[in-house]
Motif scaffolding. Structure first.
Motif, PDB file in Angstrom:
ATOM      1  N   LYS A 190       5.032  20.405   6.379  1.00 29.75           N
ATOM      2  CA  LYS A 190       6.155  19.514   6.730  1.00 29.75           C
ATOM      3  C   LYS A 190       5.926  18.736   8.034  1.00 29.75           C
ATOM      4  O   LYS A 190       6.542  17.702   8.252  1.00 29.75           O
ATOM      5  N   ASN A 191       5.030  19.256   8.899  1.00 33.40           N
ATOM      6  CA  ASN A 191       4.792  18.528  10.148  1.00 33.40           C
ATOM      7  C   ASN A 191       3.754  17.420   9.993  1.00 33.40           C
ATOM      8  O   ASN A 191       3.510  16.658  10.922  1.00 33.40           O
ATOM      9  N   ASP A 192       3.162  17.330   8.813  1.00 33.45           N
ATOM     10  CA  ASP A 192       2.258  16.213   8.526  1.00 33.45           C
ATOM     11  C   ASP A 192       3.100  15.035   8.022  1.00 33.45           C
ATOM     12  O   ASP A 192       4.263  15.207   7.680  1.00 33.45           O
ATOM     13  N   PRO A 193       2.475  13.840   7.948  1.00 34.04           N
ATOM     14  CA  PRO A 193       3.314  12.662   7.621  1.00 34.04           C
ATOM     15  C   PRO A 193       3.903  12.663   6.206  1.00 34.04           C
ATOM     16  O   PRO A 193       3.365  13.294   5.300  1.00 34.04           O
ATOM     17  N   PHE A 194       5.025  11.952   6.084  1.00 36.59           N
ATOM     18  CA  PHE A 194       5.619  11.638   4.779  1.00 36.59           C
ATOM     19  C   PHE A 194       5.572  10.114   4.705  1.00 36.59           C
ATOM     20  O   PHE A 194       6.238   9.422   5.474  1.00 36.59           O
ATOM     21  N   ILE A 195       4.753   9.604   3.819  1.00 37.33           N
ATOM     22  CA  ILE A 195       4.569   8.148   3.745  1.00 37.33           C
ATOM     23  C   ILE A 195       5.140   7.627   2.428  1.00 37.33           C
ATOM     24  O   ILE A 195       4.876   8.183   1.362  1.00 37.33           O
ATOM     25  N   VAL A 196       5.922   6.542   2.549  1.00 38.95           N
ATOM     26  CA  VAL A 196       6.523   5.946   1.352  1.00 38.95           C
ATOM     27  C   VAL A 196       5.745   4.689   0.981  1.00 38.95           C
ATOM     28  O   VAL A 196       5.452   3.855   1.843  1.00 38.95           O
ATOM     29  N   PHE A 197       5.423   4.571  -0.279  1.00 37.47           N
ATOM     30  CA  PHE A 197       4.789   3.339  -0.745  1.00 37.47           C
ATOM     31  C   PHE A 197       5.494   2.882  -2.014  1.00 37.47           C
ATOM     32  O   PHE A 197       5.511   3.599  -3.020  1.00 37.47           O
ATOM     33  N   ASP A 198       6.111   1.694  -1.940  1.00 35.66           N
ATOM     34  CA  ASP A 198       6.826   1.164  -3.093  1.00 35.66           C
ATOM     35  C   ASP A 198       5.866   0.283  -3.894  1.00 35.66           C
ATOM     36  O   ASP A 198       5.521  -0.815  -3.453  1.00 35.66           O
ATOM     37  N   CYS A 199       5.448   0.784  -5.047  1.00 33.01           N
ATOM     38  CA  CYS A 199       4.432   0.073  -5.837  1.00 33.01           C
ATOM     39  C   CYS A 199       4.933  -1.274  -6.350  1.00 33.01           C
ATOM     40  O   CYS A 199       4.148  -2.108  -6.775  1.00 33.01           O
ATOM     41  N   SER A 200       6.245  -1.502  -6.320  1.00 35.41           N
ATOM     42  CA  SER A 200       6.760  -2.763  -6.846  1.00 35.41           C
ATOM     43  C   SER A 200       6.969  -3.800  -5.750  1.00 35.41           C
ATOM     44  O   SER A 200       7.257  -4.951  -6.019  1.00 35.41           O
ATOM     45  N   ALA A 201       6.834  -3.368  -4.487  1.00 32.91           N
ATOM     46  CA  ALA A 201       7.209  -4.276  -3.399  1.00 32.91           C
ATOM     47  C   ALA A 201       6.028  -5.068  -2.850  1.00 32.91           C
ATOM     48  O   ALA A 201       6.200  -5.912  -1.979  1.00 32.91           O
ATOM     49  N   VAL A 202       4.835  -4.781  -3.323  1.00 36.59           N
ATOM     50  CA  VAL A 202       3.653  -5.435  -2.757  1.00 36.59           C
ATOM     51  C   VAL A 202       2.994  -6.281  -3.847  1.00 36.59           C
ATOM     52  O   VAL A 202       2.908  -5.853  -4.997  1.00 36.59           O
ATOM     53  N   VAL A 203       2.535  -7.494  -3.452  1.00 32.91           N
ATOM     54  CA  VAL A 203       1.889  -8.332  -4.473  1.00 32.91           C
ATOM     55  C   VAL A 203       0.588  -7.671  -4.924  1.00 32.91           C
ATOM     56  O   VAL A 203      -0.095  -7.008  -4.135  1.00 32.91           O
ATOM     57  N   ASP A 204       0.276  -7.877  -6.191  1.00 31.65           N
ATOM     58  CA  ASP A 204      -0.874  -7.201  -6.816  1.00 31.65           C
ATOM     59  C   ASP A 204      -2.148  -7.280  -5.980  1.00 31.65           C
ATOM     60  O   ASP A 204      -2.883  -6.311  -5.839  1.00 31.65           O
ATOM     61  N   THR A 205      -2.393  -8.470  -5.410  1.00 30.59           N
ATOM     62  CA  THR A 205      -3.657  -8.669  -4.696  1.00 30.59           C
ATOM     63  C   THR A 205      -3.762  -7.794  -3.456  1.00 30.59           C
ATOM     64  O   THR A 205      -4.852  -7.516  -2.972  1.00 30.59           O
ATOM     65  N   LEU A 206      -2.635  -7.387  -2.912  1.00 30.03           N
ATOM     66  CA  LEU A 206      -2.673  -6.578  -1.682  1.00 30.03           C
ATOM     67  C   LEU A 206      -2.525  -5.086  -1.946  1.00 30.03           C
ATOM     68  O   LEU A 206      -2.754  -4.271  -1.056  1.00 30.03           O
ATOM     69  N   GLU A 208      -4.196  -2.792  -3.588  1.00 28.56           N
ATOM     70  CA  GLU A 208      -5.341  -1.905  -3.407  1.00 28.56           C
ATOM     71  C   GLU A 208      -5.576  -1.640  -1.925  1.00 28.56           C
ATOM     72  O   GLU A 208      -5.765  -0.494  -1.515  1.00 28.56           O
ATOM     73  N   SER A 209      -5.537  -2.713  -1.124  1.00 24.98           N
ATOM     74  CA  SER A 209      -5.824  -2.497   0.300  1.00 24.98           C
ATOM     75  C   SER A 209      -4.669  -1.771   0.995  1.00 24.98           C
ATOM     76  O   SER A 209      -4.877  -1.008   1.926  1.00 24.98           O
ATOM     77  N   GLU A 210      -3.453  -1.986   0.528  1.00 26.46           N
ATOM     78  CA  GLU A 210      -2.307  -1.264   1.101  1.00 26.46           C
ATOM     79  C   GLU A 210      -2.448   0.242   0.863  1.00 26.46           C
ATOM     80  O   GLU A 210      -2.137   1.056   1.704  1.00 26.46           O
ATOM     81  N   LEU A 211      -2.911   0.568  -0.326  1.00 25.58           N
ATOM     82  CA  LEU A 211      -2.995   1.968  -0.721  1.00 25.58           C
ATOM     83  C   LEU A 211      -4.246   2.656  -0.175  1.00 25.58           C
ATOM     84  O   LEU A 211      -4.188   3.772   0.358  1.00 25.58           O
ATOM     85  N   PHE A 212      -5.378   1.958  -0.283  1.00 24.20           N
ATOM     86  CA  PHE A 212      -6.638   2.609   0.095  1.00 24.20           C
ATOM     87  C   PHE A 212      -7.187   2.110   1.438  1.00 24.20           C
ATOM     88  O   PHE A 212      -8.189   2.631   1.921  1.00 24.20           O
ATOM     89  N   GLY A 213      -6.570   1.087   2.012  1.00 21.21           N
ATOM     90  CA  GLY A 213      -7.068   0.527   3.262  1.00 21.21           C
ATOM     91  C   GLY A 213      -8.189  -0.469   3.024  1.00 21.21           C
ATOM     92  O   GLY A 213      -8.640  -0.634   1.886  1.00 21.21           O
ATOM     93  N   HIS A 214      -8.598  -1.185   4.073  1.00 21.24           N
ATOM     94  CA  HIS A 214      -9.734  -2.104   3.901  1.00 21.24           C
ATOM     95  C   HIS A 214     -10.589  -2.137   5.161  1.00 21.24           C
ATOM     96  O   HIS A 214     -10.129  -1.809   6.257  1.00 21.24           O
ATOM     97  N   GLU A 215     -11.843  -2.540   4.953  1.00 14.97           N
ATOM     98  CA  GLU A 215     -12.773  -2.682   6.069  1.00 14.97           C
ATOM     99  C   GLU A 215     -12.650  -4.098   6.627  1.00 14.97           C
ATOM    100  O   GLU A 215     -12.257  -5.024   5.914  1.00 14.97           O
ATOM    101  N   LYS A 216     -13.020  -4.240   7.882  1.00 12.76           N
ATOM    102  CA  LYS A 216     -13.037  -5.569   8.505  1.00 12.76           C
ATOM    103  C   LYS A 216     -13.922  -6.499   7.670  1.00 12.76           C
ATOM    104  O   LYS A 216     -15.022  -6.102   7.270  1.00 12.76           O
TER     105      LYS A 216
END
Ligand SMILES: Nc1ncnc2c1ncn2[C@@H]1O[C@H](COP(=O)(O)OP(=O)(O)OP(=O)(O)O)[C@@H](O)[C@H]1O
Ligand SMILES: [Mg+2]
Length: 448
Positions: A190-206, A208-216
């Motif tokens: 419980k002391n670790d993070p609770f992260i919310v991600f709304d799969c419908s709120a982000v445009v398709d193109t973003l 993957e990077s929202e979920l998995f992150g991206h490199e410079k």
């Protein structure tokens, strides 16, 4: 006999109102200055006051403020020749019961006085509920004693001892996100993070990077390496809301992650690991989506290992009284109101209503009732108006009943009630602060 005090510097008004109100069977006191009005008010403790704003010695709004500080309940009706919105809003904010413009229309006065008398009567007849108090309520309480909810609690108990992924299915407003939070708060991580991600709120193109992150340099505009939600969740929980909206391509990458617990950022080669628990929520039937080929079967089987089906409110009507009391406690605290009584018949009204928006709709109804409330009783009439308005929304089709109009109006009232404290308002409205800001901008809502 109800006592009423009339404060106005125009003697003709005092005389007319005295005659009229006495005929209605009220005990009338009059005063032609603010100071005299306050003196009589303290001595006689009238249940109703009719108070002019422009007085020779004081501003009626200040007299109203002094009267509101007293701890006996009075319904104060303001009268004024000013037609400006600011004065009206200020008077209502300071707790005025009603507001009437000059020249006085005797029908309007009668209506306001009758309403005050009737509310005072209901108030007297209705006992205060011991279960309602002005104390902080637990924002993570899941209310319910029905068998359906007791089963949900059992399942939550089981899931809390492991890191197993959870699928929460249920209609809108049934408490999926709340349940996800409570599962997290009762887990050993419980002391670790609770992260919310709304799969419908982000445009398709973003997505993957929202979920998995991206490199410079992974794509145009990616000027620095950014962590995705999985990485941010660490060893905690990642709540994937509206999972059915995830495009098939991303579903594939998510499945890969769930199988190996490894992933790479967009444009990266380094293999990253995460042991976060996935709690996915969905308000449609995910197996139907699989049958239609819109959701990957393998991913569905991975997610549904532990499925919790949230019951709609209509399947647990016996929980409604408990929920109402819970929301009264919660909203009283947030709005600074003191509604501790429920008029006879209100519960029946609420139990008989068809709650398409489930617990969220019930909560919003109580918020709306309390925003417009001017006493300490939850009134049948107020609930009736709200339910009728909400019910008529889809069929009316009139511009003033459009969802946008009602939303704007509701946000405006809430902000004004909370003195434009946006962070409090966002909590009361059940939306995030950035969403509230964007709505204020979209609807061009300004403080008046
Ligand atoms: N059993 C409950 N007890 C107390 N509050 C509840 C309960 N269920 C839901 N709520 C409240 O109702 C509101 C809606 O709940 P929540 O956001 O969890 O619903 P949801 O199922 O995620 O809805 P949606 O599918 O529309 O996202 C929240 O304010 C939540 O706190
Ligand atoms: Mg939700």
């Amino acid at each position: 006999m109800a006592k009423i005090l009339v404060v106005d510097d125009e003697h003709s008004i005092l005389e007319t109102l005295q005659m009229f109100l006495e005929e209605k069977g009220l005990k009338v006191f009059t005063a032609d200055t603010g100071a005299r009005g306050l003196k009589i008010f303290k001595k006689k403790q009238p249940q109703i006051v009719i108070l002019d704003i422009r007085l020779p010695d004081k501003n009626g709004l200040d007299v109203l403020k002094s009267m509101m500080k007293n701890n006996f309940p009075s319904k104060i009706i303001m009268i004024t020749a000013f037609q400006d919105m600011e004065t009206t809003i200020m008077a209502m904010k300071r707790g005025a019961f009603d507001y009437i413009h000059k020249p006085l229309d005797i029908d309007q006065v009668e209506q306001a006085v009758d309403r005050a008398v009737s509310i005072l009567k209901i108030d007297k007849e209705t006992p205060s509920l011991k279960t309602i108090s002005i104390k902080p309520s637990n924002p993570l309480a899941i209310i319910g004693k029905s068998e359906k909810m007791r089963n949900i609690f059992k399942m939550m108990g089981l899931v809390c001892t492991s890191r197993v992924n959870v699928l929460l299915q249920g209609e809108t407003g049934t408490g999926k996100e709340l349940t996800a939070r409570v599962i997290h708060m009762n887990s050993f991580f419980k002391n670790d993070p609770f992260i919310v991600f709304d799969c419908s709120a982000v445009v398709d193109t973003l997505l993957e990077s929202e979920l998995f992150g991206h490199e410079k340099g992974a794509f145009t505009g990616a000027d620095r390496t950014t962590k995705g939600k999985i990485e941010l969740a660490g060893n905690g929980t990642l709540f994937l809301d509206e999972i059915a909206q995830l495009p098939l391509k991303i579903q594939g990458k998510l499945l890969g992650f769930l199988q190996r617990r490894e992933y790479t950022r967009v444009g990266g080669a380094t293999v990253l690991k995460s042991s976060c628990r996935i709690v996915a929520a969905c308000n449609s039937n995910l197996s139907d989506m699989v049958n239609k080929g819109r959701f990957k079967e393998d991913l569905f089987y991975r997610l549904k290992v532990f499925t919790i089906q949230m019951p709609p409110l209509k399947e647990r009507l016996s929980d409604i009284p408990l929920l109402v009391e819970h929301f009264l406690n919660k909203i009283n605290l947030e709005l600074g109101t003191m509604v501790t009584k429920i008029q006879k018949g209100v519960m029946e009204q609420l139990v008989n209503h068809t709650w398409k928006g489930n617990v969220r709709e019930l909560e919003n109804t109580i918020v709306q009732a309390l925003v417009g409330c001017c006493g300490n009783v939850l009134l049948r009439d107020d609930i009736d108006k709200i339910l009728t308005l909400n019910r008529s929304l889809p069929v009316m089709g009139l511009e003033s009943f459009s969802l946008a109009h009602v939303e704007k109006d509701h946000i405006k009232k809430t902000l004004s009630k909370l003195n434009w404290n946006k962070s409090q308002a966002s909590k009361v409205l059940g939306i995030t602060l950035p969403t509230l800001r964007s709505k204020i901008k979209k609807y061009n809502i300004t403080p008046v």
